[in-house]
Design an enzyme around this catalytic site. Structure first.
Site, PDB file in Angstrom:
ATOM      1  N   ASP A 131      26.990  28.523  57.180  1.00 62.85           N
ATOM      2  CA  ASP A 131      27.865  29.261  56.709  1.00 62.85           C
ATOM      3  C   ASP A 131      29.327  28.947  56.449  1.00 62.85           C
ATOM      4  O   ASP A 131      30.287  28.254  55.868  1.00 62.85           O
ATOM      5  CB  ASP A 131      28.168  31.498  57.114  1.00 62.85           C
ATOM      6  CG  ASP A 131      26.952  31.684  56.649  1.00 62.85           C
ATOM      7  OD1 ASP A 131      26.340  31.283  55.974  1.00 62.85           O
ATOM      8  OD2 ASP A 131      27.361  32.707  57.654  1.00 62.85           O
ATOM      9  N   GLY A 132      29.767  27.689  57.005  1.00 65.48           N
ATOM     10  CA  GLY A 132      31.100  27.037  57.014  1.00 65.48           C
ATOM     11  C   GLY A 132      30.666  25.834  55.907  1.00 65.48           C
ATOM     12  O   GLY A 132      31.499  26.301  55.005  1.00 65.48           O
ATOM     13  N   HIS A 133      29.175  25.675  55.435  1.00 69.72           N
ATOM     14  CA  HIS A 133      29.062  24.303  54.916  1.00 69.72           C
ATOM     15  C   HIS A 133      29.039  25.186  53.412  1.00 69.72           C
ATOM     16  O   HIS A 133      29.578  24.943  52.267  1.00 69.72           O
ATOM     17  CB  HIS A 133      28.076  23.617  54.711  1.00 69.72           C
ATOM     18  CG  HIS A 133      27.605  22.779  55.895  1.00 69.72           C
ATOM     19  ND1 HIS A 133      26.721  22.707  57.212  1.00 69.72           N
ATOM     20  CD2 HIS A 133      28.022  21.692  56.370  1.00 69.72           C
ATOM     21  CE1 HIS A 133      26.837  22.238  58.206  1.00 69.72           C
ATOM     22  NE2 HIS A 133      27.621  21.312  57.789  1.00 69.72           N
ATOM     23  N   GLN A 177      38.032  22.427  57.389  1.00 74.89           N
ATOM     24  CA  GLN A 177      39.535  22.369  57.828  1.00 74.89           C
ATOM     25  C   GLN A 177      38.695  21.952  59.898  1.00 74.89           C
ATOM     26  O   GLN A 177      40.086  21.150  60.437  1.00 74.89           O
ATOM     27  CB  GLN A 177      40.281  23.160  57.951  1.00 74.89           C
ATOM     28  CG  GLN A 177      41.786  23.331  59.189  1.00 74.89           C
ATOM     29  CD  GLN A 177      42.499  21.840  58.505  1.00 74.89           C
ATOM     30  OE1 GLN A 177      42.312  21.132  58.019  1.00 74.89           O
ATOM     31  NE2 GLN A 177      42.767  22.014  59.037  1.00 74.89           N
ATOM     32  N   ASP A 226      37.060  19.851  61.097  1.00 72.51           N
ATOM     33  CA  ASP A 226      37.011  18.168  61.840  1.00 72.51           C
ATOM     34  C   ASP A 226      38.714  17.395  60.788  1.00 72.51           C
ATOM     35  O   ASP A 226      38.499  16.942  60.062  1.00 72.51           O
ATOM     36  CB  ASP A 226      36.013  18.170  60.796  1.00 72.51           C
ATOM     37  CG  ASP A 226      34.543  18.606  61.756  1.00 72.51           C
ATOM     38  OD1 ASP A 226      33.909  18.060  62.914  1.00 72.51           O
ATOM     39  OD2 ASP A 226      34.089  18.537  60.557  1.00 72.51           O
ATOM     40  N   VAL A 258      35.402  28.602  59.102  1.00 76.61           N
ATOM     41  CA  VAL A 258      34.545  30.121  59.091  1.00 76.61           C
ATOM     42  C   VAL A 258      34.236  29.359  60.656  1.00 76.61           C
ATOM     43  O   VAL A 258      33.457  28.898  61.419  1.00 76.61           O
ATOM     44  CB  VAL A 258      34.078  29.485  58.189  1.00 76.61           C
ATOM     45  CG1 VAL A 258      32.819  31.003  58.254  1.00 76.61           C
ATOM     46  CG2 VAL A 258      33.694  29.203  57.007  1.00 76.61           C
ATOM     47  N   LEU A 261      32.161  27.875  63.787  1.00 74.04           N
ATOM     48  CA  LEU A 261      30.478  27.270  63.540  1.00 74.04           C
ATOM     49  C   LEU A 261      30.606  25.696  63.349  1.00 74.04           C
ATOM     50  O   LEU A 261      31.609  24.789  62.800  1.00 74.04           O
ATOM     51  CB  LEU A 261      30.178  27.888  61.799  1.00 74.04           C
ATOM     52  CG  LEU A 261      30.431  28.943  61.221  1.00 74.04           C
ATOM     53  CD1 LEU A 261      29.648  29.576  60.139  1.00 74.04           C
ATOM     54  CD2 LEU A 261      29.661  29.692  62.728  1.00 74.04           C
ATOM     55  N   ARG A 302      26.107  21.690  65.506  1.00 72.09           N
ATOM     56  CA  ARG A 302      25.755  21.361  66.952  1.00 72.09           C
ATOM     57  C   ARG A 302      25.601  23.108  67.488  1.00 72.09           C
ATOM     58  O   ARG A 302      25.170  22.834  69.107  1.00 72.09           O
ATOM     59  CB  ARG A 302      26.189  20.750  67.935  1.00 72.09           C
ATOM     60  CG  ARG A 302      27.001  19.054  67.254  1.00 72.09           C
ATOM     61  CD  ARG A 302      27.625  18.703  67.503  1.00 72.09           C
ATOM     62  NE  ARG A 302      27.353  16.760  67.754  1.00 72.09           N
ATOM     63  CZ  ARG A 302      27.626  16.047  66.337  1.00 72.09           C
ATOM     64  NH1 ARG A 302      28.900  16.189  65.831  1.00 72.09           N
ATOM     65  NH2 ARG A 302      26.841  14.583  66.232  1.00 72.09           N
TER      66      ARG A 302
HETATM   67  O1  PAF Z   1      31.828  16.138  58.458  1.00 71.53           O
HETATM   68  C1  PAF Z   1      30.044  15.138  58.248  1.00 71.53           C
HETATM   69  O2  PAF Z   1      29.204  16.081  58.646  1.00 71.53           O
HETATM   70  C2  PAF Z   1      29.909  14.065  57.966  1.00 71.53           C
HETATM   71  O3  PAF Z   1      30.870  13.098  59.475  1.00 71.53           O
HETATM   72  C3  PAF Z   1      29.992  13.380  56.795  1.00 71.53           C
HETATM   73  C4  PAF Z   1      31.596  13.844  55.978  1.00 71.53           C
HETATM   74  C5  PAF Z   1      29.241  13.785  56.137  1.00 71.53           C
HETATM   75  C6  PAF Z   1      29.503  11.960  56.552  1.00 71.53           C
HETATM   76  O4  PAF Z   1      28.885  11.541  57.359  1.00 71.53           O
END
Ligand code: PAF
Length: 278
Positions: free
Chosen positions: A32-34, A144, A146, A172, A180, A183
């Site tokens: 859901d974050g994506h 955010q 990462d 999220v 989320l 991993r």
């Molecule tokens: O955050 C990620 O999933 C990856 O670091 C990214 C930005 C897709 C680059 O491979």
């Protein structure tokens, strides 16, 4: 039906008539974050491109490149039908083997995540630069969650005059507070419960945000109470520099934490404002 492109040439041809483009780079294993990033992308441009590519260049020896979850069919089922998906084989992005030319992440890239994962951010920035050159989006959307990645991508865009707007979407979380992450699926039920210490530690830092020392002490005491959590770092950084704030710093900071739970490395962050007690 979602359109999937495996070659740069076919994607470029399709994008000739795309209008404005918002781009969401991912490594798949979508959650859901994506999907929140994809929703933001759909709000800001006519065409949304999602890349799904597990980038070998950003994994170190002994990391989870081989076991990183890959399931294109299930990823496609989660995406809106009108999203364009770029899912190249490794040979399409690295036809000559590992890239000789790298974007280097500099001093900040060697700290925190970069200290534990040498070369990770060079590999990440290099593939992001390649993907931006291929997709040529108006806007690129990151999460955010990462925080260091976001800082370094913004820095690269500024330093190299990359013509793209970087848009960032809030982390999220599960209802229990766990950020989320693809991993998280490695965690069993006990490890998932233990991993909640990360978000609890950040909340404790925010609640006792009188000074850096007080906030870090509060976060550490939550983490130390959970023996299954092996802490790598917990720190308060200046959002403008990603460097640790001074002890007398007051104002906004980003509290960052990384830990291993079993064999799974987890990261989280939260805005913490340091202010003198009333
Ligand atoms: O955050 C990620 O999933 C990856 O670091 C990214 C930005 C897709 C680059 O491979």
């Amino acid at each position: 039906m979602t359109e999937v492109f495996e070659t740069i040439a076919s994607l470029r041809l399709r994008l000739e008539t795309a209008g404005s483009i918002a781009f969401v780079p991912t490594m798949g294993a979508l959650h859901d974050g994506h999907l929140a990033l994809v929703a933001r992308a759909a709000d800001v441009a006519e065409t949304v491109v999602v890349s799904i590519f597990v980038n070998p260049l950003q994994f170190g020896a002994g990391e989870d490149l081989d076991r990183y979850p890959r399931d294109l069919e299930s990823d496609l089922a989660k995406l809106p039908d009108d999203v364009l998906v770029f899912a190249p084989p490794a040979g399409e992005l690295y036809p000559y083997g590992a890239s000789e030319t790298l974007v280097t992440a500099g001093g900040i890239g060697a700290r925190f995540e970069g200290a534990s994962r040498p070369g990770h951010f060079d590999g990440m920035l290099t593939v992001v630069a390649k993907l931006l050159n291929i997709v040529r989006p108006d806007v690129v959307v990151f999460g955010q969650k990462d925080a260091q990645q976001v800082f370094l991508v913004r820095r690269m865009v500024r330093d190299l005059n990359v013509p793209v707007v970087v848009d960032v979407v809030e982390t999220v979380r599960d209802a229990d507070g766990l950020a989320l992450s693809s991993r998280n699926r490695y965690l069993d039920a006990d490890q998932h419960r233990a991993a909640l210490a990360l978000s609890r530690a950040l909340a404790a830092a925010a609640a006792s945000g009188e000074s850096r020392a007080a906030a870090l002490a509060a976060a550490r005491s939550v983490l130390e109470a959970e023996p299954a959590v092996d802490v790598d770092y917990v720190e308060l950084v200046d959002p403008a520099t990603f460097l640790p704030v001074a002890d007398d710093h007051r104002g906004p900071t980003t509290a960052i934490v990384a830990a291993r739970v079993g064999t799974t490395r987890l990261i989280d962050n939260r805005q913490v404002t340091l202010a003198p007690a009333e």
